[in-house]
Scaffold this active site. Structure first.
Site, PDB file in Angstrom:
ATOM      1  N   ASP A 101       0.853  -1.211   0.017  1.00  0.00           N
ATOM      2  CA  ASP A 101       0.078   0.084   0.001  1.00  0.00           C
ATOM      3  C   ASP A 101       0.829   1.198  -0.009  1.00  0.00           C
ATOM      4  O   ASP A 101       2.095   1.340   0.296  1.00  0.00           O
ATOM      5  CB  ASP A 101      -0.937  -0.096   1.350  1.00  0.00           C
ATOM      6  CG  ASP A 101      -2.048   0.372   1.156  1.00  0.00           C
ATOM      7  OD1 ASP A 101      -2.579   1.018   0.129  1.00  0.00           O
ATOM      8  OD2 ASP A 101      -2.821   0.910   2.155  1.00  0.00           O
ATOM      9  N   GLY A 150      -9.178   5.193   2.474  1.00  0.00           N
ATOM     10  CA  GLY A 150      -9.835   6.228   3.500  1.00  0.00           C
ATOM     11  C   GLY A 150     -11.278   5.539   4.054  1.00  0.00           C
ATOM     12  O   GLY A 150     -12.126   6.433   4.261  1.00  0.00           O
TER      13      GLY A 150
HETATM   14  O1  G3H Z   1      -4.583   2.561   2.380  1.00  0.00           O
HETATM   15  C1  G3H Z   1      -5.315   2.614   3.491  1.00  0.00           C
HETATM   16  C2  G3H Z   1      -6.404   3.226   3.566  1.00  0.00           C
HETATM   17  O2  G3H Z   1      -6.812   4.247   2.553  1.00  0.00           O
HETATM   18  C3  G3H Z   1      -6.829   3.474   4.800  1.00  0.00           C
HETATM   19  O3  G3H Z   1      -7.636   4.678   5.215  1.00  0.00           O
HETATM   20  O4  G3H Z   1      -7.322   4.866   7.622  1.00  0.00           O
HETATM   21  O5  G3H Z   1      -9.042   6.027   6.582  1.00  0.00           O
HETATM   22  O6  G3H Z   1      -9.143   3.776   6.807  1.00  0.00           O
HETATM   23  P1  G3H Z   1      -8.332   5.059   6.718  1.00  0.00           P
HETATM   24 ZN    ZN Z   2      -5.012   4.766   1.341  1.00  0.00          ZN
END
Ligand code: G3H
Ligand code: ZN
Length: 287
Positions: A79, A215
């Site tokens: 990621d 997100g």
């Molecule tokens: O790549 C990771 C995600 O986009 C996590 O986003 O922490 O808002 O769930 P978040």
């Molecule tokens: Zn992310």
């Protein structure tokens, strides 16, 4: 089935794959237990910091070991990868997918770097899926006291259909993560912004490849359901996992102040994370 086939299958069935980030073993176990209980495929994500903590080879080995234990398909994504060298490192290490993230750069530079990331990754592993990101949504999976600076949130600041089409055509990415009103992290005092579903639909038409929603923490349940119908086929959750981990560890420590066995202290974290994962996977998979 390959990750590509599973994503295509999800698109056809109008559901989305869950992508959950980990920094350590307890979250990994909790996520896989949740996926296995519901019998759905799952993507495990490790950002640069997360995989540095566990170790790149160790992460690959752990996921391989769990694949032998569980019957559900388990995939591994590198990621938010910011350098071309890091893309090559994970492509060599055996990751199924990599997100090359130059979303903070102006569009032209983002296109140039992402195109190079795709070339470099595919030379090393033609089967690896490469995701690109367009529109900046903040960088931290944490509790936010205020909205991150410079993010694309208002409709006028979100990528246009033309920009999306140009990005996909020029970079040749397999998957696209666009800014659609989503942000990384959870706002401490007010609900996270609602998604711009009209833009999801517009971007899906322009991109013509699977869309990834980042997100995911703090997004309203109904927004997930409508966004999946509008064209989202993978959803990332991290902050909610981290919050559940911390709450669980605190609870485990408080429960018995003399306890020193980690597996007893950490059982609350495992249960808390599993609950989040089950809840999100039910929504994503229409269960
Ligand atoms: O790549 C990771 C995600 O986009 C996590 O986003 O922490 O808002 O769930 P978040
Ligand atoms: Zn992310």
């Amino acid at each position: 089935m390959t990750l590509k086939q599973i994503i295509e299958d999800a698109e056809q069935r109008g559901i989305a794959l869950g992508h959950f980030n980990i920094s350590e073993f307890v979250a990994l176990k909790a996520i896989l237990e949740g996926a296995s209980q519901l019998n759905v495929p799952i993507i495990i994500g490790v950002s640069e910091g997360e995989r540095e903590f566990i170790g790149i080879k160790e992460t690959v080995a752990l996921v391989r070991a769990f694949r032998e234990e569980y019957s559900v398909p388990i995939f591994l994504n590198a990621d938010h990868t910011h350098s071309l060298e890091a893309v090559e490192e994970v492509a060599k290490a055996g990751f199924d997918a990599v997100l090359f993230d130059a979303s903070k750069e102006p569009l032209e530079k983002n296109i140039k770097l992402t195109k190079e990331a795709v070339l470099r990754a595919k030379i090393l592993n033609p089967n690896i899926l490469v995701e690109g990101e367009i529109g900046y949504i903040g960088a931290s999976s944490k509790i936010l006291q205020e909205l991150p600076k410079d993010i694309s949130l208002e409709e006028k600041d979100l990528p246009t259909a033309e920009e999306v089409a140009e990005f996909v055509q020029k970079t040749k990415v397999d998957l696209l993560a666009p800014a659609v009103g989503n942000i990384h992290g959870i706002l401490a005092n007010i609900p996270n912004p609602r998604l711009n579903i009209k833009k999801v639909r517009e971007m899906k038409q322009a991109a013509k490849i699977p869309l990834v929603l980042h997100g995911g923490s703090g997004i309203a349940d109904d927004d997930f359901r409508v966004a999946i119908k509008a064209g989202i086929s993978t959803i990332h959750i991290n902050t909610e996992i981290r919050v559940a981990w911390r709450k669980g560890v605190e609870m485990g420590l408080k429960r018995n102040r003399d306890e020193v066995a980690p597996y007893k202290i950490l059982s609350s974290a495992l249960e808390g994370i599993k609950e989040i994962v089950l809840n999100r996977l039910r929504i994503f998979n229409g269960l």
